[in-house]
Design a protein around this motif. Structure first.
Motif, PDB file in Angstrom:
ATOM      1  N   LEU A 137       0.829  -1.183   0.000  1.00  0.00           N
ATOM      2  CA  LEU A 137       0.000   0.000   0.000  1.00  0.00           C
ATOM      3  C   LEU A 137       0.874   1.248   0.000  1.00  0.00           C
ATOM      4  O   LEU A 137       1.563   1.531   0.965  1.00  0.00           O
ATOM      5  CB  LEU A 137      -0.930  -0.030   1.205  1.00  0.00           C
ATOM      6  CG  LEU A 137      -1.883  -1.232   1.166  1.00  0.00           C
ATOM      7  CD1 LEU A 137      -2.641  -1.363   2.469  1.00  0.00           C
ATOM      8  CD2 LEU A 137      -2.842  -1.103   0.004  1.00  0.00           C
TER       9      LEU A 137
ATOM     10  N   ASP B 186      -5.205   3.426   0.535  1.00  0.00           N
ATOM     11  CA  ASP B 186      -6.345   2.622   0.996  1.00  0.00           C
ATOM     12  C   ASP B 186      -7.293   3.381   1.919  1.00  0.00           C
ATOM     13  O   ASP B 186      -8.322   2.852   2.323  1.00  0.00           O
ATOM     14  CB  ASP B 186      -5.858   1.347   1.680  1.00  0.00           C
ATOM     15  CG  ASP B 186      -5.164   1.594   3.004  1.00  0.00           C
ATOM     16  OD1 ASP B 186      -4.746   2.752   3.270  1.00  0.00           O
ATOM     17  OD2 ASP B 186      -5.004   0.637   3.776  1.00  0.00           O
ATOM     18  N   GLY B 187      -6.959   4.652   2.278  1.00  0.00           N
ATOM     19  CA  GLY B 187      -7.832   5.443   3.139  1.00  0.00           C
ATOM     20  C   GLY B 187      -7.315   5.647   4.555  1.00  0.00           C
ATOM     21  O   GLY B 187      -7.868   6.436   5.319  1.00  0.00           O
ATOM     22  N   LEU B 188      -6.240   4.958   4.932  1.00  0.00           N
ATOM     23  CA  LEU B 188      -5.622   5.173   6.231  1.00  0.00           C
ATOM     24  C   LEU B 188      -4.887   6.513   6.186  1.00  0.00           C
ATOM     25  O   LEU B 188      -4.293   6.862   5.162  1.00  0.00           O
ATOM     26  CB  LEU B 188      -4.635   4.042   6.521  1.00  0.00           C
ATOM     27  CG  LEU B 188      -4.112   3.928   7.948  1.00  0.00           C
ATOM     28  CD1 LEU B 188      -5.244   3.511   8.881  1.00  0.00           C
ATOM     29  CD2 LEU B 188      -2.996   2.904   8.006  1.00  0.00           C
TER      30      LEU B 188
ATOM     31  N   ASN C 290      -8.533   5.560  10.633  1.00  0.00           N
ATOM     32  CA  ASN C 290      -8.798   4.413   9.776  1.00  0.00           C
ATOM     33  C   ASN C 290      -9.970   4.711   8.846  1.00  0.00           C
ATOM     34  O   ASN C 290     -11.127   4.591   9.227  1.00  0.00           O
ATOM     35  CB  ASN C 290      -9.083   3.166  10.622  1.00  0.00           C
ATOM     36  CG  ASN C 290      -9.231   1.927   9.770  1.00  0.00           C
ATOM     37  OD1 ASN C 290      -9.157   1.990   8.556  1.00  0.00           O
ATOM     38  ND2 ASN C 290      -9.453   0.802  10.417  1.00  0.00           N
TER      39      ASN C 290
ATOM     40  N   THR D 270     -10.461   2.962   6.156  1.00  0.00           N
ATOM     41  CA  THR D 270     -10.646   1.734   5.373  1.00  0.00           C
ATOM     42  C   THR D 270     -11.884   0.993   5.863  1.00  0.00           C
ATOM     43  O   THR D 270     -12.548   1.436   6.798  1.00  0.00           O
ATOM     44  CB  THR D 270      -9.416   0.801   5.501  1.00  0.00           C
ATOM     45  OG1 THR D 270      -9.423   0.180   6.790  1.00  0.00           O
ATOM     46  CG2 THR D 270      -8.107   1.545   5.303  1.00  0.00           C
ATOM     47  N   ASP D 271     -12.157  -0.133   5.240  1.00  0.00           N
ATOM     48  CA  ASP D 271     -13.308  -0.963   5.635  1.00  0.00           C
ATOM     49  C   ASP D 271     -12.935  -2.064   6.618  1.00  0.00           C
ATOM     50  O   ASP D 271     -13.796  -2.837   7.032  1.00  0.00           O
ATOM     51  CB  ASP D 271     -13.937  -1.613   4.391  1.00  0.00           C
ATOM     52  CG  ASP D 271     -14.538  -0.583   3.452  1.00  0.00           C
ATOM     53  OD1 ASP D 271     -14.960   0.489   3.927  1.00  0.00           O
ATOM     54  OD2 ASP D 271     -14.582  -0.858   2.235  1.00  0.00           O
ATOM     55  N   GLU D 272     -11.662  -2.169   6.965  1.00  0.00           N
ATOM     56  CA  GLU D 272     -11.175  -3.233   7.843  1.00  0.00           C
ATOM     57  C   GLU D 272     -10.521  -2.633   9.090  1.00  0.00           C
ATOM     58  O   GLU D 272      -9.976  -1.534   9.035  1.00  0.00           O
ATOM     59  CB  GLU D 272     -10.134  -4.087   7.118  1.00  0.00           C
ATOM     60  CG  GLU D 272     -10.650  -4.788   5.880  1.00  0.00           C
ATOM     61  CD  GLU D 272     -11.640  -5.888   6.203  1.00  0.00           C
ATOM     62  OE1 GLU D 272     -11.500  -6.538   7.262  1.00  0.00           O
ATOM     63  OE2 GLU D 272     -12.556  -6.103   5.396  1.00  0.00           O
TER      64      GLU D 272
ATOM     65  N   PRO E  50     -12.806   0.711  11.625  1.00  0.00           N
ATOM     66  CA  PRO E  50     -13.073   1.585  10.486  1.00  0.00           C
ATOM     67  C   PRO E  50     -13.842   2.828  10.933  1.00  0.00           C
ATOM     68  O   PRO E  50     -14.766   2.743  11.744  1.00  0.00           O
ATOM     69  CB  PRO E  50     -13.930   0.712   9.562  1.00  0.00           C
ATOM     70  CG  PRO E  50     -13.521  -0.692   9.895  1.00  0.00           C
ATOM     71  CD  PRO E  50     -13.263  -0.665  11.377  1.00  0.00           C
TER      72      PRO E  50
ATOM     73  N   TYR F  95       2.878  -1.654   3.943  1.00  0.00           N
ATOM     74  CA  TYR F  95       2.710  -0.235   3.662  1.00  0.00           C
ATOM     75  C   TYR F  95       4.052   0.437   3.385  1.00  0.00           C
ATOM     76  O   TYR F  95       5.063   0.103   4.002  1.00  0.00           O
ATOM     77  CB  TYR F  95       2.107   0.493   4.873  1.00  0.00           C
ATOM     78  CG  TYR F  95       0.624   0.318   5.056  1.00  0.00           C
ATOM     79  CD1 TYR F  95      -0.263   1.267   4.572  1.00  0.00           C
ATOM     80  CD2 TYR F  95       0.117  -0.772   5.733  1.00  0.00           C
ATOM     81  CE1 TYR F  95      -1.629   1.132   4.767  1.00  0.00           C
ATOM     82  CE2 TYR F  95      -1.252  -0.922   5.931  1.00  0.00           C
ATOM     83  CZ  TYR F  95      -2.111   0.034   5.446  1.00  0.00           C
ATOM     84  OH  TYR F  95      -3.459  -0.102   5.631  1.00  0.00           O
TER      85      TYR F  95
END
Length: 165
Positions: free
Chosen positions: A29, A47-49, A83, A85-87, A125, A155
């Motif tokens: 990532l 990834d959105g983090l 966070n 992300t979806d996780e 998330p 990452y």
């Protein structure tokens, strides 16, 4: 018993091969930007983090601190990870590194009371986790400090660069 050792060794070997493959191919990532941030900036991974690194603050480590050398300056930062992300984000895998001065000398992390314990557990998330991180910076290197946050094995690191006032 011997079968257990072989299985554990096989798992460790598989992890090592997968990690080496990720590193060799540059997979993982990556950051949304290759440019370093300034103190107080929020930077993001694709990834959105995201992470925000506060302005540094000088401090005097206690007599019980680990990682502090006489003649160096204790410096601490508050780092917030959000966070997006979806996780769940496994914050315990996050690493922070500091290099100082024109030569980029590596600085020791200071463990002093709650300093150095990092963000515990995981971050759900949509939630954030925050902790203070402290490093032992040579006084001659306070004019140029590079702090890197690496959220996990897969990452790329993000950098914040600036002076310690």
């Amino acid at each position: 018993m011997n079968g257990t050792r072989v299985t554990a060794a096989a798992r460790l070997s598989a992890v090592a091969v997968m990690s080496a493959g990720l590193l060799a191919t540059g997979a993982g990532l990556s950051a949304a930007s290759d440019e370093p941030g300034a103190w107080g900036d929020t930077m993001r991974w694709k990834d959105g983090l995201s992470a925000t690194v506060s302005k540094p603050a000088k401090f005097t480590p206690t007599a019980y601190a680990v990682g502090h050398e006489a003649g160096h300056q204790g410096v601490k930062w508050r780092i917030k990870v959000h966070n997006g992300t979806d996780e769940p984000f496994q914050a315990s895998l996050m690493s922070v590194y500091v290099k100082a001065g024109d030569d980029g000398d590596s600085c020791e992390e200071i463990f002093d009371g709650t300093l150095g314990s990092g963000i515990s557990g995981s971050v759900s998330p949509g939630s954030s986790g925050t902790a203070e991180f402290a490093f032992d910076v040579p006084r001659g290197g306070l004019g140029k400090v590079d702090l890197e946050v690496v959220p996990g094995f897969d990452y790329a690191g993000l950098h914040w660069v600036g002076k310690v006032p």
